[in-house]
Scaffold this motif. Structure first.
Motif, PDB file in Angstrom:
ATOM      1  N   PRO A   1      -2.247  -2.945  -3.434  1.00 51.58           N
ATOM      2  CA  PRO A   1      -1.589  -1.721  -2.955  1.00 51.58           C
ATOM      3  C   PRO A   1      -0.762  -1.985  -1.699  1.00 51.58           C
ATOM      4  O   PRO A   1      -1.044  -2.917  -0.943  1.00 51.58           O
ATOM      5  CB  PRO A   1      -2.753  -0.762  -2.657  1.00 51.58           C
ATOM      6  N   GLN A   2       0.233  -1.178  -1.491  1.00 52.37           N
ATOM      7  CA  GLN A   2       1.169  -1.319  -0.366  1.00 52.37           C
ATOM      8  C   GLN A   2       0.442  -1.449   0.968  1.00 52.37           C
ATOM      9  O   GLN A   2       0.828  -2.232   1.831  1.00 52.37           O
ATOM     10  CB  GLN A   2       2.109  -0.107  -0.332  1.00 52.37           C
ATOM     11  N   SER A   3      -0.654  -0.727   1.128  1.00 55.21           N
ATOM     12  CA  SER A   3      -1.382  -0.737   2.402  1.00 55.21           C
ATOM     13  C   SER A   3      -2.035  -2.091   2.714  1.00 55.21           C
ATOM     14  O   SER A   3      -2.384  -2.361   3.854  1.00 55.21           O
ATOM     15  CB  SER A   3      -2.459   0.348   2.392  1.00 55.21           C
ATOM     16  N   LEU A   4      -2.190  -2.948   1.710  1.00 52.81           N
ATOM     17  CA  LEU A   4      -2.823  -4.254   1.907  1.00 52.81           C
ATOM     18  C   LEU A   4      -1.851  -5.433   1.866  1.00 52.81           C
ATOM     19  O   LEU A   4      -2.282  -6.580   1.972  1.00 52.81           O
ATOM     20  CB  LEU A   4      -3.917  -4.471   0.851  1.00 52.81           C
ATOM     21  N   HIS A   5      -0.567  -5.177   1.702  1.00 50.94           N
ATOM     22  CA  HIS A   5       0.413  -6.263   1.589  1.00 50.94           C
ATOM     23  C   HIS A   5       0.351  -7.229   2.768  1.00 50.94           C
ATOM     24  O   HIS A   5       0.279  -8.440   2.589  1.00 50.94           O
ATOM     25  CB  HIS A   5       1.827  -5.714   1.450  1.00 50.94           C
TER      26      HIS A   5
ATOM     27  N   ASP B   1      -2.059  -7.750   4.996  1.00 45.97           N
ATOM     28  CA  ASP B   1      -3.341  -8.458   5.047  1.00 45.97           C
ATOM     29  C   ASP B   1      -3.406  -9.569   4.004  1.00 45.97           C
ATOM     30  O   ASP B   1      -3.911 -10.657   4.276  1.00 45.97           O
ATOM     31  CB  ASP B   1      -4.506  -7.490   4.829  1.00 45.97           C
TER      32      ASP B   1
END
Length: 108
Positions: free
Chosen positions: A71-75, A77
């Motif tokens: 997901p975009q929020s983990l790119h 990381d």
């Protein structure tokens, strides 16, 4: 086991840096793959050909290659985790080379 003072400076640095990665960072063996897809919404821009960019983690499970949607929020990381693994692999190679050199010297 060899004392650190008998090691080349490059190997000492590699061991120290690798220990920090292992203890302090998340690292994942794999590669990030960019792709594009359509969401299925008839009113979306992707229905007109402008597909959505997506990111997958490509990794091996046994002998099979798998992909995991990120997901975009983990790119960010995931980019750091994969980069940490690549760095750890390079450092491990330096350490292995140093060990091999010592064994060859002892063998002679």
């Amino acid at each position: 086991m060899y004392h650190r003072t008998s090691m080349a400076e490059e190997e000492r640095y590699a061991r120290s840096k690798l220990a920090k990665i292992i203890h302090d960072k998340t690292y994942i063996e794999g590669a990030l793959v960019k792709s594009k897809l359509t969401c299925g919404n008839k009113n979306c821009k992707c229905a007109r050909g402008e597909k959505h960019p997506v990111l997958y983690l490509s990794y091996k499970e046994g002998t099979k290659r798998k992909r995991l949607f990120i997901p975009q929020s983990l790119h960010a990381d995931m980019r750091l985790a994969v980069a940490s693994y690549k760095e750890a692999r390079k450092l491990s190679h330096i350490i292995s080379t140093g060990n091999l050199k010592r064994i060859l010297r002892i063998k002679q």
